[in-house]
Design a protein around this motif. Structure first.
Motif, PDB file in Angstrom:
ATOM      1  N   ALA A  92       3.648   5.373   1.645  1.00 17.78           N
ATOM      2  CA  ALA A  92       2.572   4.443   1.948  1.00 17.78           C
ATOM      3  C   ALA A  92       1.275   5.192   2.230  1.00 17.78           C
ATOM      4  CB  ALA A  92       2.946   3.587   3.154  1.00 17.78           C
ATOM      5  N   LEU A  93       1.302   6.509   2.074  1.00 19.72           N
ATOM      6  CA  LEU A  93       0.140   7.333   2.344  1.00 19.72           C
ATOM      7  C   LEU A  93      -0.648   7.601   1.068  1.00 19.72           C
ATOM      8  CD1 LEU A  93       1.732  10.027   4.686  1.00 19.72           C
ATOM      9  CD2 LEU A  93       0.710   7.842   5.331  1.00 19.72           C
ATOM     10  N   THR A  94      -1.924   7.853   1.224  1.00 18.48           N
ATOM     11  CA  THR A  94      -2.743   8.252   0.081  1.00 18.48           C
ATOM     12  C   THR A  94      -2.379   9.684  -0.302  1.00 18.48           C
ATOM     13  OG1 THR A  94      -4.517   9.175   1.436  1.00 18.48           O
ATOM     14  CG2 THR A  94      -4.623   6.799   0.934  1.00 18.48           C
ATOM     15  N   GLU A  95      -2.826  10.107  -1.465  1.00 19.35           N
ATOM     16  CA  GLU A  95      -2.529  11.465  -1.905  1.00 19.35           C
ATOM     17  C   GLU A  95      -3.084  12.488  -0.922  1.00 19.35           C
ATOM     18  OE1 GLU A  95      -3.191  14.376  -5.794  1.00 19.35           O
ATOM     19  OE2 GLU A  95      -3.690  12.245  -5.903  1.00 19.35           O
ATOM     20  N   ALA A  96      -4.278  12.244  -0.411  1.00 22.91           N
ATOM     21  CA  ALA A  96      -4.876  13.165   0.554  1.00 22.91           C
ATOM     22  C   ALA A  96      -4.060  13.219   1.839  1.00 22.91           C
ATOM     23  CB  ALA A  96      -6.311  12.744   0.852  1.00 22.91           C
ATOM     24  N   GLU A  97      -3.561  12.066   2.274  1.00 25.93           N
ATOM     25  CA  GLU A  97      -2.755  12.022   3.487  1.00 25.93           C
ATOM     26  C   GLU A  97      -1.423  12.745   3.286  1.00 25.93           C
ATOM     27  OE1 GLU A  97      -4.211   7.837   5.581  1.00 25.93           O
ATOM     28  OE2 GLU A  97      -2.724   7.790   3.968  1.00 25.93           O
ATOM     29  N   GLN A  98      -0.844  12.604   2.101  1.00 27.98           N
ATOM     30  CA  GLN A  98       0.401  13.304   1.810  1.00 27.98           C
ATOM     31  C   GLN A  98       0.182  14.817   1.792  1.00 27.98           C
ATOM     32  OE1 GLN A  98       2.974  11.562  -1.334  1.00 27.98           O
ATOM     33  NE2 GLN A  98       1.396  10.008  -1.493  1.00 27.98           N
TER      34      GLN A  98
END
Length: 224
Positions: A92-98
């Motif tokens: 459920a995270l954005t690519e940046a958050e991942q």
């Protein structure tokens, strides 16, 4: 008379043969055992011994932190898209958050490695509290206590991440699948000097993290 002469001759010959065979057997087995086993002696392998009873090179599976020296030895095992990969369908995270989760996971491993050079257990506890929490943190503390309290730590280097990816994640928790390798040897905490030969370790682990504030802390690890 002639029969008696031949009988004596045969007995002397048999006795001589027996004495000769017995003498050779005694010489080859007792006085010169190498005669029977030269190949075994030549091919004998040297058995490595543990440097001391306090070796801790297998004490942990982990890795990397910026600004702490260990990070200088870190390298990615591959340059293709499989390394540090993510899966949007399970997150459920954005690519940046991942990417931030993966970066903090690597950093947490590095904190653990670097903590094994701490001068005492107070410093060790303070260090890993920045990367771990819960039962797993306590296990690392218990494991280190038996060694660091006696001046024995770990020196870790040649750290390579072959693959790190997120299996699943939401805003507060994540599961990371990581494959990495490193070398380690014992470390004299008083003299601040590595001891013995390096041993290479390969790790494939599934790690659980939770978000506390702005930090992702490691809560669990399972070998794969």
């Amino acid at each position: 008379m002639r029969k008696k002469f031949w009988l004596i001759t045969v007995l002397v010959f048999v006795l001589g043969v027996c004495l000769g065979a017995g003498g050779y057997f005694l010489w080859s087995t007792t006085l010169n055992p190498e005669v029977n086993s030269p190949a075994e002696k030549d091919n004998a392998a040297k058995v490595g011994t543990v440097q001391n009873g306090d070796a801790v090179q297998n004490a942990l599976p982990d890795l990397s932190i910026e600004g702490n020296g260990i990070v200088d030895g870190i390298a990615d095992g591959t340059n293709d898209s499989t390394n540090n990969s993510t899966d949007e369908s399970t997150s459920a995270l954005t690519e940046a958050e991942q990417e931030a989760v993966i970066a903090q996971y690597k950093q947490g491993l590095g904190i653990l490695f670097d903590a094994w050079k701490a001068k005492d257990m107070t410093a060790f506890r303070t260090a890993i509290a920045n990367a771990y929490t819960g039962e797993l943190m306590e296990k690392h503390i218990q494991k280190a206590e038996g060694f660091i309290s006696r001046g024995i730590g770990l020196d870790v280097g040649n750290i390579i991440f072959d693959d790190v990816k997120i299996e699943s994640a939401d805003k507060l928790s994540a599961t990371v699948n990581a494959v990495y390798r490193y070398t380690a040897r014992d470390y004299d905490l008083d003299e601040q000097y590595p001891l013995g030969e390096e041993q290479e370790h390969q790790v494939h682990v599934r790690a659980n993290l939770i978000k506390i504030g702005q930090s992702w802390l490691i809560t669990g690890e399972t070998a794969i």
